[in-house]
Design a protein around this motif. Sequence first.
Motif, mmCIF file in Angstrom:
data_model
loop_
_atom_site.group_PDB
_atom_site.id
_atom_site.type_symbol
_atom_site.label_atom_id
_atom_site.label_comp_id
_atom_site.label_asym_id
_atom_site.label_seq_id
_atom_site.Cartn_x
_atom_site.Cartn_y
_atom_site.Cartn_z
ATOM 1 N N GLU A 139 2.793 -20.711 4.208
ATOM 2 C CA GLU A 139 3.992 -21.524 4.396
ATOM 3 C C GLU A 139 3.925 -22.370 5.669
ATOM 4 O O GLU A 139 4.854 -23.137 5.948
ATOM 5 C CB GLU A 139 5.228 -20.618 4.455
ATOM 6 C CG GLU A 139 5.498 -19.849 3.163
ATOM 7 C CD GLU A 139 5.760 -20.784 1.999
ATOM 8 O OE1 GLU A 139 6.523 -21.766 2.183
ATOM 9 O OE2 GLU A 139 5.197 -20.557 0.907
ATOM 10 N N ASP A 140 2.856 -22.231 6.418
ATOM 11 C CA ASP A 140 2.790 -22.861 7.733
ATOM 12 C C ASP A 140 1.799 -24.018 7.770
ATOM 13 O O ASP A 140 0.724 -23.965 7.164
ATOM 14 C CB ASP A 140 2.387 -21.834 8.797
ATOM 15 C CG ASP A 140 3.384 -20.691 8.900
ATOM 16 O OD1 ASP A 140 4.597 -20.968 8.830
ATOM 17 O OD2 ASP A 140 2.951 -19.530 9.049
ATOM 18 N N ASP A 141 2.163 -25.053 8.518
ATOM 19 C CA ASP A 141 1.236 -26.125 8.848
ATOM 20 C C ASP A 141 0.416 -25.701 10.057
ATOM 21 O O ASP A 141 0.962 -25.160 11.035
ATOM 22 C CB ASP A 141 1.981 -27.412 9.205
ATOM 23 C CG ASP A 141 2.683 -28.049 8.023
ATOM 24 O OD1 ASP A 141 2.272 -27.795 6.877
ATOM 25 O OD2 ASP A 141 3.643 -28.818 8.252
ATOM 26 N N VAL A 142 -0.889 -25.950 9.995
ATOM 27 C CA VAL A 142 -1.734 -25.761 11.165
ATOM 28 C C VAL A 142 -2.521 -27.040 11.403
ATOM 29 O O VAL A 142 -2.724 -27.843 10.484
ATOM 30 C CB VAL A 142 -2.698 -24.556 11.012
ATOM 31 C CG1 VAL A 142 -1.926 -23.253 10.932
ATOM 32 C CG2 VAL A 142 -3.602 -24.725 9.791
ATOM 33 N N LEU A 143 -2.943 -27.227 12.637
ATOM 34 C CA LEU A 143 -3.694 -28.418 13.024
ATOM 35 C C LEU A 143 -5.097 -28.026 13.453
ATOM 36 O O LEU A 143 -5.313 -26.957 14.030
ATOM 37 C CB LEU A 143 -2.996 -29.131 14.187
ATOM 38 C CG LEU A 143 -1.564 -29.615 13.959
ATOM 39 C CD1 LEU A 143 -0.992 -30.149 15.264
ATOM 40 C CD2 LEU A 143 -1.506 -30.670 12.861
ATOM 41 N N PHE A 144 -6.046 -28.919 13.188
ATOM 42 C CA PHE A 144 -7.403 -28.787 13.706
ATOM 43 C C PHE A 144 -7.663 -30.009 14.578
ATOM 44 O O PHE A 144 -7.553 -31.142 14.127
ATOM 45 C CB PHE A 144 -8.424 -28.692 12.573
ATOM 46 C CG PHE A 144 -8.390 -27.379 11.838
ATOM 47 C CD1 PHE A 144 -9.282 -26.373 12.149
ATOM 48 C CD2 PHE A 144 -7.438 -27.153 10.849
ATOM 49 C CE1 PHE A 144 -9.250 -25.153 11.479
ATOM 50 C CE2 PHE A 144 -7.388 -25.943 10.170
ATOM 51 C CZ PHE A 144 -8.301 -24.942 10.496
ATOM 52 N N LYS A 194 -15.521 -29.393 21.547
ATOM 53 C CA LYS A 194 -14.618 -28.335 21.094
ATOM 54 C C LYS A 194 -13.936 -28.704 19.778
ATOM 55 O O LYS A 194 -13.596 -29.859 19.544
ATOM 56 C CB LYS A 194 -13.537 -28.079 22.140
ATOM 57 C CG LYS A 194 -14.028 -27.463 23.427
ATOM 58 C CD LYS A 194 -12.917 -27.373 24.474
ATOM 59 C CE LYS A 194 -11.802 -26.458 24.027
ATOM 60 N NZ LYS A 194 -10.798 -26.245 25.105
ATOM 61 N N VAL A 195 -13.724 -27.680 18.959
ATOM 62 C CA VAL A 195 -12.870 -27.775 17.775
ATOM 63 C C VAL A 195 -11.918 -26.589 17.840
ATOM 64 O O VAL A 195 -12.356 -25.438 17.885
ATOM 65 C CB VAL A 195 -13.672 -27.717 16.467
ATOM 66 C CG1 VAL A 195 -12.732 -27.789 15.261
ATOM 67 C CG2 VAL A 195 -14.694 -28.848 16.401
ATOM 68 N N ILE A 206 -4.871 -21.023 17.949
ATOM 69 C CA ILE A 206 -5.089 -19.884 17.059
ATOM 70 C C ILE A 206 -6.547 -19.460 17.066
ATOM 71 O O ILE A 206 -6.878 -18.271 17.043
ATOM 72 C CB ILE A 206 -4.657 -20.235 15.627
ATOM 73 C CG1 ILE A 206 -3.183 -20.640 15.597
ATOM 74 C CG2 ILE A 206 -4.931 -19.087 14.662
ATOM 75 C CD1 ILE A 206 -2.741 -21.251 14.269
ATOM 76 N N MET A 207 -7.447 -20.460 17.108
ATOM 77 C CA MET A 207 -8.882 -20.172 17.016
ATOM 78 C C MET A 207 -9.649 -21.344 17.588
ATOM 79 O O MET A 207 -9.208 -22.496 17.500
ATOM 80 C CB MET A 207 -9.280 -19.950 15.543
ATOM 81 C CG MET A 207 -10.769 -19.727 15.313
ATOM 82 S SD MET A 207 -11.165 -19.403 13.555
ATOM 83 C CE MET A 207 -10.781 -20.982 12.805
ATOM 84 N N GLU A 208 -10.797 -21.053 18.180
ATOM 85 C CA GLU A 208 -11.744 -22.095 18.590
ATOM 86 C C GLU A 208 -13.068 -21.824 17.910
ATOM 87 O O GLU A 208 -13.575 -20.697 17.940
ATOM 88 C CB GLU A 208 -11.915 -22.132 20.108
ATOM 89 C CG GLU A 208 -12.873 -23.218 20.562
ATOM 90 C CD GLU A 208 -12.949 -23.356 22.083
ATOM 91 O OE1 GLU A 208 -13.936 -23.963 22.570
ATOM 92 O OE2 GLU A 208 -12.031 -22.866 22.768
ATOM 93 N N PRO A 234 -18.158 -33.322 18.388
ATOM 94 C CA PRO A 234 -17.467 -33.337 17.089
ATOM 95 C C PRO A 234 -16.296 -34.311 17.082
ATOM 96 O O PRO A 234 -15.536 -34.405 18.049
ATOM 97 C CB PRO A 234 -16.985 -31.892 16.940
ATOM 98 C CG PRO A 234 -16.838 -31.397 18.350
ATOM 99 C CD PRO A 234 -17.947 -32.063 19.124
ATOM 100 N N THR A 235 -16.175 -35.030 15.974
ATOM 101 C CA THR A 235 -15.151 -36.071 15.871
ATOM 102 C C THR A 235 -14.086 -35.792 14.815
ATOM 103 O O THR A 235 -13.004 -36.379 14.864
ATOM 104 C CB THR A 235 -15.804 -37.424 15.544
ATOM 105 O OG1 THR A 235 -16.704 -37.267 14.438
ATOM 106 C CG2 THR A 235 -16.569 -37.960 16.742
ATOM 107 N N GLU A 236 -14.359 -34.935 13.832
ATOM 108 C CA GLU A 236 -13.427 -34.781 12.714
ATOM 109 C C GLU A 236 -13.629 -33.434 12.035
ATOM 110 O O GLU A 236 -14.704 -32.839 12.118
ATOM 111 C CB GLU A 236 -13.648 -35.912 11.703
ATOM 112 C CG GLU A 236 -12.625 -36.002 10.597
ATOM 113 C CD GLU A 236 -11.238 -36.232 11.166
ATOM 114 O OE1 GLU A 236 -10.474 -35.249 11.236
ATOM 115 O OE2 GLU A 236 -10.929 -37.356 11.561
ATOM 116 N N THR A 237 -12.581 -32.988 11.332
ATOM 117 C CA THR A 237 -12.679 -31.789 10.497
ATOM 118 C C THR A 237 -12.052 -32.062 9.139
ATOM 119 O O THR A 237 -11.224 -32.953 8.978
ATOM 120 C CB THR A 237 -11.938 -30.597 11.135
ATOM 121 O OG1 THR A 237 -10.563 -30.953 11.317
ATOM 122 C CG2 THR A 237 -12.549 -30.204 12.458
#
Length: 353
Positions: A118-123, A131-132, A142-144, A162-165
């Motif tokens: 139910e949650d939105d998360v961002l990367f 870093k990502v 939440i996590m790296e 890194p530029t995108e996920t």
Amino acid sequence: MENSRRDFIKKTGLASTALAVPSYGFTIINNKSSLSDQIIGHGDFKYRVHKEWGNLNPNTTPIKNCHEMVLDSKGRLIMITDETKNNIIIYDKSGKLISTWGHEYNSGHGLTLFKEGEDDVLFITDPGAGKVVKTTVDGKVIMELPNPKDIGVYTKKMRYKPTETAIAPNGDIYVSDGYGSDWVLQFNKEGEFIRKFGGRGHLDNQLSNAHGVAIDDRDPNNITLLCTSRTHNSFKRFTLDGTYLSTIFLPGAYVCRPVVDGENIYSGVCWSRMKYLERVPDSGFVTILDKNDKVVSNPGGTKPKYKGGELQLMLQNTALFNHCHDVCVDEDKNLYICQWNANKSYPIKLERV
């Protein structure tokens, strides 16, 4: 109502770009503010320009570059910048500021939203720091993901920026190393490395400036991965396990990430070309592809033309954009354009007509 609006615009002549395209594809316009009432685009994808839509007070909410934007499940527009006074800027659709957060992403660049339960998360990607990170929409980390040098995937001499996920339906995370070594790295949802594919080169299965990556789920029975190969003016399609499938060639368009929405793919074009130059500073436009991966509109650019089934060279044809870096699409199919290296310009809204 939608059709009647479009018919009215066509009848009144407003749908015309109203700009003659010179032989090299550029029109010089001294007063860019004159474009604020222009209609740009082609076919069924025409837009009214709202240049001041996202303008904020630069003293309290400054920006350097508007890199990427996503729409969350609450209808808020979330944008990442590389200004550490406010890395994340959250707008409502009227362009009003809702909130800001983030001070640690010195080169904040990529922003991907994923629905996790139910949650939105961002990367978030920060190429300068290598870093990502995965965060909540209000900034809690939440996590790296591990740096590939630290887990033996890269040698110590290899560049990792890194530029995108992109996030697959099963939670697998794809990271495009677009400013580093041009690999796409695949991790599972726990952040464990699975594989890498691509890498810099000029073979079909290789990439050159792997700036963006996206899940193409328009065919739910055949979900694939679209990877930007910007120097190649193309998107390259892979299976989710990294097998090369095909190339969408976009001559003249130095595209950023592919944005899949409904039947279409949208992308900012960070540079355009002239007749003898590979990349022209302070240029760019937006390109839109249909369900068959054919370009149907280039807002700010020349009308797409095909000869013998092959797309012809596309060029900027108005002075509206400087380095389109991302496109966000809302529920009404309006577009919000983020720009890089554009004199600290806030995002521009393109209202669908």
